[in-house]
Motif scaffolding. Structure first.
Motif, PDB file in Angstrom:
ATOM      1  N   THR A  48     -64.336  -8.369  18.549  1.00 53.74           N
ATOM      2  CA  THR A  48     -63.839  -7.615  17.406  1.00 53.74           C
ATOM      3  C   THR A  48     -62.395  -7.990  17.119  1.00 53.74           C
ATOM      4  N   ASN A  49     -61.769  -7.259  16.225  1.00 51.74           N
ATOM      5  CA  ASN A  49     -60.358  -7.470  15.910  1.00 51.74           C
ATOM      6  C   ASN A  49     -59.740  -6.138  15.537  1.00 51.74           C
ATOM      7  N   GLU A  50     -58.452  -6.148  15.238  1.00 53.36           N
ATOM      8  CA  GLU A  50     -57.743  -4.910  14.953  1.00 53.36           C
ATOM      9  C   GLU A  50     -58.313  -4.179  13.742  1.00 53.36           C
ATOM     10  N   LEU A  51     -58.781  -4.947  12.741  1.00 56.19           N
ATOM     11  CA  LEU A  51     -59.335  -4.348  11.536  1.00 56.19           C
ATOM     12  C   LEU A  51     -60.533  -3.459  11.864  1.00 56.19           C
ATOM     13  N   PHE A  52     -61.435  -3.961  12.710  1.00 57.49           N
ATOM     14  CA  PHE A  52     -62.636  -3.190  13.030  1.00 57.49           C
ATOM     15  C   PHE A  52     -62.366  -2.124  14.087  1.00 57.49           C
ATOM     16  N   ILE A  53     -61.352  -2.318  14.881  1.00 58.80           N
ATOM     17  CA  ILE A  53     -60.936  -1.236  15.783  1.00 58.80           C
ATOM     18  C   ILE A  53     -60.442  -0.062  14.962  1.00 58.80           C
ATOM     19  N   GLU A  54     -59.635  -0.338  13.948  1.00 59.95           N
ATOM     20  CA  GLU A  54     -59.139   0.726  13.074  1.00 59.95           C
ATOM     21  C   GLU A  54     -60.285   1.370  12.294  1.00 59.95           C
ATOM     22  N   LYS A  55     -61.241   0.546  11.859  1.00 60.96           N
ATOM     23  CA  LYS A  55     -62.398   1.082  11.133  1.00 60.96           C
ATOM     24  C   LYS A  55     -63.217   2.001  12.033  1.00 60.96           C
ATOM     25  N   ALA A  56     -63.451   1.581  13.274  1.00 60.38           N
ATOM     26  CA  ALA A  56     -64.212   2.399  14.221  1.00 60.38           C
ATOM     27  C   ALA A  56     -63.488   3.701  14.519  1.00 60.38           C
ATOM     28  N   GLN A  57     -62.174   3.637  14.646  1.00 61.51           N
ATOM     29  CA  GLN A  57     -61.394   4.847  14.897  1.00 61.51           C
ATOM     30  C   GLN A  57     -61.465   5.806  13.704  1.00 61.51           C
ATOM     31  N   ARG A  66     -64.038  -0.702  23.641  1.00 67.69           N
ATOM     32  CA  ARG A  66     -65.201  -1.426  24.181  1.00 67.69           C
ATOM     33  C   ARG A  66     -64.875  -2.135  25.497  1.00 67.69           C
ATOM     34  N   GLN A  67     -63.738  -2.776  25.566  1.00 66.97           N
ATOM     35  CA  GLN A  67     -63.288  -3.463  26.786  1.00 66.97           C
ATOM     36  C   GLN A  67     -64.360  -4.360  27.395  1.00 66.97           C
ATOM     37  N   LYS A  68     -65.090  -5.043  26.484  1.00 64.96           N
ATOM     38  CA  LYS A  68     -66.110  -6.021  26.882  1.00 64.96           C
ATOM     39  C   LYS A  68     -67.279  -5.430  27.661  1.00 64.96           C
ATOM     40  N   LYS A  69     -67.392  -4.121  27.683  1.00 58.81           N
ATOM     41  CA  LYS A  69     -68.520  -3.491  28.370  1.00 58.81           C
ATOM     42  C   LYS A  69     -69.779  -3.597  27.507  1.00 58.81           C
ATOM     43  N   SER A  70     -70.930  -3.676  28.129  1.00 55.76           N
ATOM     44  CA  SER A  70     -72.188  -3.685  27.390  1.00 55.76           C
ATOM     45  C   SER A  70     -72.480  -2.284  26.870  1.00 55.76           C
ATOM     46  N   VAL A  71     -73.351  -2.208  25.886  1.00 54.69           N
ATOM     47  CA  VAL A  71     -73.752  -0.897  25.360  1.00 54.69           C
ATOM     48  C   VAL A  71     -74.395  -0.075  26.473  1.00 54.69           C
ATOM     49  N   LYS A  72     -75.238  -0.723  27.269  1.00 54.72           N
ATOM     50  CA  LYS A  72     -75.893  -0.016  28.366  1.00 54.72           C
ATOM     51  C   LYS A  72     -74.870   0.566  29.335  1.00 54.72           C
ATOM     52  N   ALA A  73     -73.825  -0.222  29.634  1.00 54.58           N
ATOM     53  CA  ALA A  73     -72.789   0.256  30.545  1.00 54.58           C
ATOM     54  C   ALA A  73     -72.055   1.464  29.970  1.00 54.58           C
ATOM     55  N   LEU A  74     -71.824   1.446  28.653  1.00 56.33           N
ATOM     56  CA  LEU A  74     -71.166   2.586  28.007  1.00 56.33           C
ATOM     57  C   LEU A  74     -72.077   3.814  28.024  1.00 56.33           C
ATOM     58  N   GLN A  75     -73.364   3.596  27.769  1.00 53.93           N
ATOM     59  CA  GLN A  75     -74.310   4.709  27.810  1.00 53.93           C
ATOM     60  C   GLN A  75     -74.313   5.362  29.189  1.00 53.93           C
ATOM     61  N   GLU A  76     -74.351   4.535  30.213  1.00 47.71           N
ATOM     62  CA  GLU A  76     -74.404   5.052  31.582  1.00 47.71           C
ATOM     63  C   GLU A  76     -73.076   5.683  31.993  1.00 47.71           C
ATOM     64  N   ARG A  77     -71.974   5.058  31.568  1.00 43.30           N
ATOM     65  CA  ARG A  77     -70.647   5.567  31.953  1.00 43.30           C
ATOM     66  C   ARG A  77     -70.379   6.939  31.350  1.00 43.30           C
ATOM     67  N   TYR A  78     -70.756   7.117  30.094  1.00 43.73           N
ATOM     68  CA  TYR A  78     -70.438   8.362  29.395  1.00 43.73           C
ATOM     69  C   TYR A  78     -71.658   9.269  29.196  1.00 43.73           C
ATOM     70  N   ASN A  79     -72.827   8.797  29.637  1.00 42.34           N
ATOM     71  CA  ASN A  79     -74.067   9.561  29.494  1.00 42.34           C
ATOM     72  C   ASN A  79     -74.257  10.038  28.053  1.00 42.34           C
ATOM     73  N   THR A  80     -74.239   9.078  27.125  1.00 44.18           N
ATOM     74  CA  THR A  80     -74.231   9.420  25.712  1.00 44.18           C
ATOM     75  C   THR A  80     -74.818   8.314  24.851  1.00 44.18           C
ATOM     76  N   ASP A  81     -75.109   8.661  23.597  1.00 43.68           N
ATOM     77  CA  ASP A  81     -75.486   7.659  22.605  1.00 43.68           C
ATOM     78  C   ASP A  81     -74.245   6.882  22.197  1.00 43.68           C
ATOM     79  N   VAL A  82     -74.470   5.695  21.598  1.00 45.17           N
ATOM     80  CA  VAL A  82     -73.345   4.833  21.220  1.00 45.17           C
ATOM     81  C   VAL A  82     -73.509   4.360  19.779  1.00 45.17           C
ATOM     82  N   LEU A  83     -72.473   4.568  18.966  1.00 43.21           N
ATOM     83  CA  LEU A  83     -72.426   4.042  17.602  1.00 43.21           C
ATOM     84  C   LEU A  83     -71.480   2.857  17.592  1.00 43.21           C
ATOM     85  N   VAL A  84     -72.022   1.683  17.265  1.00 43.62           N
ATOM     86  CA  VAL A  84     -71.245   0.439  17.297  1.00 43.62           C
ATOM     87  C   VAL A  84     -70.863   0.032  15.879  1.00 43.62           C
ATOM     88  N   VAL A  85     -69.579  -0.213  15.668  1.00 47.76           N
ATOM     89  CA  VAL A  85     -69.068  -0.656  14.369  1.00 47.76           C
ATOM     90  C   VAL A  85     -68.797  -2.154  14.454  1.00 47.76           C
TER      91      VAL A  85
END
Length: 259
Positions: A11-20, A33-52
């Motif tokens: 990603t880049n700063e533009l899409f980071i700002e858009k996601a925020q 995101r910190q290069k984590k996979s979606v699965k890793a984020l789901q497991e880490r936060y026990n939640t759904d993930v919306l990716v921009v």
């Protein structure tokens, strides 16, 4: 925590700002995101993930790898057939004309609302409500920004006004006899659509049984007819007084109540 918002892996700063900004608009937390996979984020936060991402918004329900995203889906194919002069069962059931108003109480991917926009033209009014906040947001954004060379499709998509609201709340907020056609396609029975994106939509969407109050409110708001779509084995046509349009080769039928 139900849903977090993040960016694509690259990603880049533009899409980071858009996601925020999207996270703030939806009152959801933004996670780097910190290069984590979606699965890793789901497991880490026990939640759904919306990716921009640059291409689109993608929603990953917890425990799944396949995303939900906006696509015109069957509406594009149906519209091409209509432009060739071929019939459409939905338009036969709704009998929509130029300048008519249409109220879709169960928007989903808005495929039927897009076709309704074609039938009613620029002078028509297409209002659709979707109870799931994330689905409503993704589809609303897609209707406005989906890139296609199919000009007629793009015009129809942009003529759909989609809001995040419960069907009954939306109907109760509408004046009596304010829409020519009120429509419902409740996702609580057997699977009708077979696309992978629709299966994901079905898994994450809200499932409500049709009720007499729902039908009565629809009848109050409609000027011409109330139309329901359901599996051909459904008993709701007879249960709620709909005249069934039978199609021998179709998995679904339409029901009509004339006002």
């Amino acid at each position: 925590m139900k849903t977090i918002v993040t960016t694509a892996g690259r990603t880049n700063e533009l899409f980071i700002e858009k996601a925020q900004a999207i996270a703030a608009e939806l009152s959801l937390p933004y996670i780097n995101r910190q290069k984590k996979s979606v699965k890793a984020l789901q497991e880490r936060y026990n939640t759904d993930v919306l990716v921009v991402s640059k291409e689109r918004l993608e929603f990953y329900a917890i425990g799944t790898n396949a995303p939900f995203f906006f696509h015109p889906n069957s509406a594009a194919f149906r519209l091409k057939r209509l432009l060739k002069g071929e019939p459409d069962l939905f338009l036969e059931a709704t009998n929509l004309k130029r300048g008519n108003s249409f109220f879709d109480t169960t928007a989903g991917l808005c495929s039927d609302s897009i076709i309704a926009a074609y039938a009613t033209g620029d002078s028509g009014t297409i209002y659709a409500c979707e109870v799931n906040q994330i689905i409503a947001y993704i589809v609303s954004a897609g209707l406005k920004s989906y890139e296609t060379d199919f000009v007629k499709l793009k015009t129809c998509m942009q003529n759909v006004n989609l809001v995040h609201m419960n069907a009954m709340e939306a109907l109760k907020a509408a004046e009596s006899n304010s829409y020519d056609v009120v429509y419902m396609d409740p996702m609580f029975e057997e699977l009708i659509e077979e696309s992978s994106n629709f299966e994901i939509l079905r898994s994450i969407g809200h499932h409500y049984s049709l009720t007499i109050d729902w039908v009565e409110e629809a009848k109050r708001v409609a000027k011409q007819r109330v139309v329901v779509k359901a599996h051909f084995r459904s008993g709701l046509f007879e249960n709620f007084g709909f005249h069934r349009l039978i199609r021998q080769s179709s998995k679904f039928h339409y029901g009509i109540i004339e006002i």
